[in-house]
Design a protein around this motif. Structure first.
Motif, short mmCIF file in Angstrom:
data_model
loop_
_atom_site.label_atom_id
_atom_site.label_comp_id
_atom_site.label_asym_id
_atom_site.label_seq_id
_atom_site.Cartn_x
_atom_site.Cartn_y
_atom_site.Cartn_z
N LYS A 165 29.06 37.20 37.66
CA LYS A 165 29.63 37.96 36.45
C LYS A 165 31.16 37.66 36.57
CE LYS A 165 26.05 41.32 34.61
NZ LYS A 165 25.88 42.38 34.45
N SER A 166 31.73 38.09 37.84
CA SER A 166 33.26 38.23 38.07
C SER A 166 33.62 36.69 38.09
CB SER A 166 33.52 38.65 39.41
OG SER A 166 33.17 40.09 39.34
N LEU A 167 32.65 35.74 38.47
CA LEU A 167 33.23 34.43 38.33
C LEU A 167 33.34 33.94 37.04
CD1 LEU A 167 33.67 31.69 39.73
CD2 LEU A 167 31.26 31.30 40.00
N ASP A 197 36.65 32.32 31.88
CA ASP A 197 36.53 32.77 30.53
C ASP A 197 35.59 32.72 29.78
OD1 ASP A 197 39.60 32.82 30.89
OD2 ASP A 197 39.91 30.83 30.69
N ILE A 198 34.57 33.33 30.57
CA ILE A 198 33.42 33.43 29.70
C ILE A 198 33.34 35.06 29.09
CG2 ILE A 198 30.70 33.59 29.70
CD1 ILE A 198 31.10 31.42 31.71
N SER A 199 33.20 35.21 28.08
CA SER A 199 33.24 36.79 27.52
C SER A 199 32.01 37.46 28.19
CB SER A 199 33.01 36.72 26.06
OG SER A 199 31.69 36.57 25.56
N VAL A 237 28.74 37.49 26.45
CA VAL A 237 28.05 36.21 26.66
C VAL A 237 27.09 36.66 28.22
CG1 VAL A 237 27.86 34.04 27.22
CG2 VAL A 237 29.12 34.82 25.31
N LEU A 238 27.96 37.04 29.01
CA LEU A 238 27.58 37.15 30.44
C LEU A 238 26.63 38.31 30.27
CD1 LEU A 238 31.00 37.26 32.41
CD2 LEU A 238 29.38 35.51 32.48
N ILE A 269 37.59 26.26 41.50
CA ILE A 269 38.62 26.42 42.73
C ILE A 269 39.02 27.81 42.45
CG2 ILE A 269 40.50 25.72 44.29
CD1 ILE A 269 38.96 23.05 44.08
N ASP A 270 39.98 27.64 41.41
CA ASP A 270 41.03 28.78 41.18
C ASP A 270 40.37 30.02 40.75
OD1 ASP A 270 43.35 27.47 41.56
OD2 ASP A 270 43.62 26.90 39.19
N ALA A 271 39.08 30.03 40.06
CA ALA A 271 38.22 31.18 39.71
C ALA A 271 37.80 31.62 41.11
CB ALA A 271 37.01 30.75 38.77
N LEU A 272 37.30 30.92 41.86
CA LEU A 272 36.72 31.36 43.26
C LEU A 272 37.64 32.00 44.14
CD1 LEU A 272 34.18 28.30 44.06
CD2 LEU A 272 33.63 30.80 43.40
#
Length: 187
Positions: free
Chosen positions: A110-112, A117-119, A122-123, A158-161
């Motif tokens: 979920k944090s990823l 940019d997934i709302s 939606v998650l 990579i940036d999200a991780l």
């Protein structure tokens, strides 16, 4: 060897002349020799008709290829050999299978997803639809990301991780899939 005007044929069964353009065309488009069973007097007439028919066919085929290339070039911003097609510019390693394999150790999907940019709505739907099963939820989250973000890439992943503290995983992906990438995607 027999002769017809200034064209010299190799033997009576050869449908083409050795020093003519049609030999090249026959070999290029793969037409084999034509060997009619005719009396000697009619053989040359048949030979000329067969040559004319094959030459006409070869001209039609070559004209079709030329017209097709011209129409392709005239149709706008199109290259004759555009290379591999795809939504992602990095390379053909950016596939759902490779993405899911690299995210195997990620538990906090979920944090990823938020970083991609997934709302939250939606998650939450993904979580409910997949009964909280981490593997199924990651698969659905990656599917949503790939279908909704037209600029998704290894760099964004990579940036999200990194933003959720998975620096070692991010570095492993960078080394494997985009070694030239050093900084943040958003810099």
């Amino acid at each position: 060897m027999s002769s017809t005007g200034d064209l010299k044929c190799m033997d009576e069964n050869t449908p083409y002349c050795s020093h003519s353009l049609d030999l090249y065309i026959y070999n290029t488009i793969g037409l084999g020799p034509l060997q009619p069973n005719l009396p000697h007097g009619l053989h040359h007439a048949s030979h000329l008709c067969a040559r004319a028919e094959r030459f006409a066919l070869a001209l039609v085929v070559m004209s079709f290829i030329l017209i097709k290339k011209l129409l392709l070039l005239l149709s706008g911003d199109v290259e004759t050999n555009p290379g591999p097609s795809g939504q992602h510019s990095e390379d053909d390693t950016f596939t759902p299978k490779n993405i899911l394999r690299t995210l195997n150790e990620v538990v906090d999907w979920k944090s990823l997803g938020v970083q991609l940019d997934i709302s939250l709505t939606v998650l939450q739907e993904i979580c409910v639809n997949n009964r909280g099963q981490v593997g199924d939820c990651k698969f659905a989250m990656v599917s949503v990301w790939l279908s909704s973000d037209k600029t998704c890439s290894w760099r964004k992943l990579i940036d999200a991780l990194k933003s959720i503290g998975l620096h070692a995983l991010a570095e492993g992906i960078r080394e494997q899939y985009c070694p030239l990438y050093q900084g943040s995607y958003h810099d």
